[in-house]
Design an enzyme around this catalytic site. Structure first.
Site, PDB file in Angstrom:
ATOM      1  N   HIS A 113       0.818  -1.205   0.000  1.00 30.21           N
ATOM      2  CA  HIS A 113       0.000   0.000   0.000  1.00 30.21           C
ATOM      3  C   HIS A 113       0.860   1.267   0.000  1.00 30.21           C
ATOM      4  O   HIS A 113       0.444   2.301  -0.537  1.00 30.21           O
ATOM      5  CB  HIS A 113      -0.940  -0.004   1.195  1.00 30.21           C
ATOM      6  N   HIS A 162      -4.281  -5.706 -10.843  1.00 31.56           N
ATOM      7  CA  HIS A 162      -2.975  -5.192 -10.450  1.00 31.56           C
ATOM      8  C   HIS A 162      -1.927  -5.442 -11.523  1.00 31.56           C
ATOM      9  O   HIS A 162      -1.155  -4.539 -11.883  1.00 31.56           O
ATOM     10  CB  HIS A 162      -2.538  -5.808  -9.123  1.00 31.56           C
TER      11      HIS A 162
END
Length: 414
Positions: free
Chosen positions: A252, A387
């Protein structure tokens, strides 16, 4: 905002590398197409099969719709129908016609989460850019739900989750949902022309990154109570949770670093003030994540999570973490032109190529154990396209506008 001049030797300047990125993206798409089920898109196993009795899930339906919209924008045949299938599911089986909002899966049970609703907004905006007929109605619904239930003007961030009828609110605030809201808000600003979404994204980033993460040496705090007091021991008994893990999540930090640069570029492009701390904090997040997560246990790769002493908690290597790391390195390289980010960009791709890309079975392995062998303790199967596909597209595009709009502009220029 224009980026820095790249060294002619940079991989981002090399036609062969850019072709490799495009080819790998094309290789991923046919595998992902198999996720289609009657009511949307469902999870795939490691061989690309749908489990018997699998139901459509909101996370997969939104992400696949978004990615297939990106494929359609690039002029790849066969993906318009998949986008339309996703839109139909999001306006049908997954939509709560009684209370509004979206169920987490086609069983139509459970509550309403900001995390998943951010992906509805992203999918709708990408489908809108792709010119799909049902996209605008979904986009209007998504904006309405965010405005009505999730966005808190007082807090400058999203509320986390509610019961299905919106009466009961969870006493929790999450960085993950607000991070994906930042991504979605960048896209909403592009498709609507409303810079209010950029200002909202900036308020989220200021709270979570410039206020909280920067104060801790650019370690991202993930969990908070309803008054935005940090909860450092949250999920101490569920350390490997795939969405709310204990401790810090280096993946993150990379994702935030990239989003800060997109936000800075978008604000500048829109003629809005873009604070200098956006670049400074992006650098700090990237540097801290690389220093503490890469080979944190002595083996190559980035670990999933760290404790507050910056020791590995979950040593598994996840594909999405490495996808975000390489995308962040590309963004910082574009923004600064500095050799450090070129080195990391090449190193991350070398690791992905050696360990995650599955040329035999298709797609990418989603998880590796601490010895970098395929594993499935956190992410069984290969359900995610989002992703990896974005990591293959983003290095080829400018930092702003957002991905779908940038792809459409790139196609128009060719």
């Amino acid at each position: 905002m224009s980026g820095a001049a790249l060294n002619p030797d940079s991989w981002l300047s090399q036609p062969a590398h850019l072709t490799w990125l495009a080819d790998e993206g094309l290789r991923l798409l046919p595998f992902a197409r198999r996720a289609q089920v009657e009511q949307g898109f469902a999870a795939l196993d490691a061989e690309g099969r749908i489990a018997e009795g699998a139901v459509a899930e909101l996370i997969h339906t939104t992400r696949m719709t978004h990615c297939f919209a990106l494929a359609h924008i690039q002029g790849l045949p066969g993906y318009a129908a998949l986008v339309d299938h996703g839109l139909a599911a999001l306006r049908g089986a997954l939509w709560d016609e009684t209370h509004g909002g979206w169920f987490s899966d086609a069983t139509r049970s459970g509550g309403k989460s900001a995390y998943l609703h951010a992906f509805v907004a992203l999918a709708a905006s990408s489908a809108r850019v792709a010119g799909r007929p049902a996209a605008q109605a979904l986009l209007d619904d998504a904006i309405g739900i965010i405005e009505r239930h999730f966005w808190s003007e007082e807090e400058g961030a999203l509320r986390e989750s509610f019961s299905a009828d919106w009466r009961d609110e969870e006493a929790y605030r999450g960085a993950n949902s607000n991070m994906h809201a930042t991504e979605a808000f960048l896209a909403l600003a592009d498709v609507s022309g409303d810079t209010r979404w950029l200002q909202r994204a900036l308020r989220i980033a200021e709270r979570l990154i410039h206020r909280h993460a920067a104060a801790r040496g650019h370690v991202v705090l993930e969990h908070f109570d309803a008054q935005w007091q940090a909860l450092p021991e949250y999920n101490a008994e569920r350390r490997a949770d795939p969405f709310r893990p204990y401790g810090s999540t280096p993946g993150h930090a990379f994702e935030w670093a990239r989003l800060l640069l997109h936000l800075q570029a978008a604000l500048t492009q829109a003629g809005c003030a873009a604070p200098d701390w956006l670049l400074a904090d992006a650098r700090g997040l990237f540097a801290r994540a690389c220093a503490q997560a890469w080979q944190a246990d002595g083996a190559p790769g980035l670990v999933y999570s760290l404790d507050w002493r910056q020791q590995p908690v979950v040593r598994a290597r996840l594909h999405w973490v490495h996808a975000e790391a390489v995308a962040a390195a590309a963004a910082l390289l574009q923004r600064t032109g500095e050799a450090l980010y070129e080195q990391w960009y090449r190193q991350f791709w070398a690791f992905i190529d050696a360990h995650f890309i599955d040329l035999r079975g298709g797609s990418w392995h989603h998880e590796l154990d601490s010895d970098n062998r395929p594993a499935a303790s956190i992410w069984p199967g290969k359900p995610d396209l989002y992703h990896a596909y974005q990591a293959l597209l983003l290095p080829r595009l400018a930092l702003a506008p957002s991905l779908a709009t940038a792809l459409a502009a790139d196609v128009t220029r060719q």
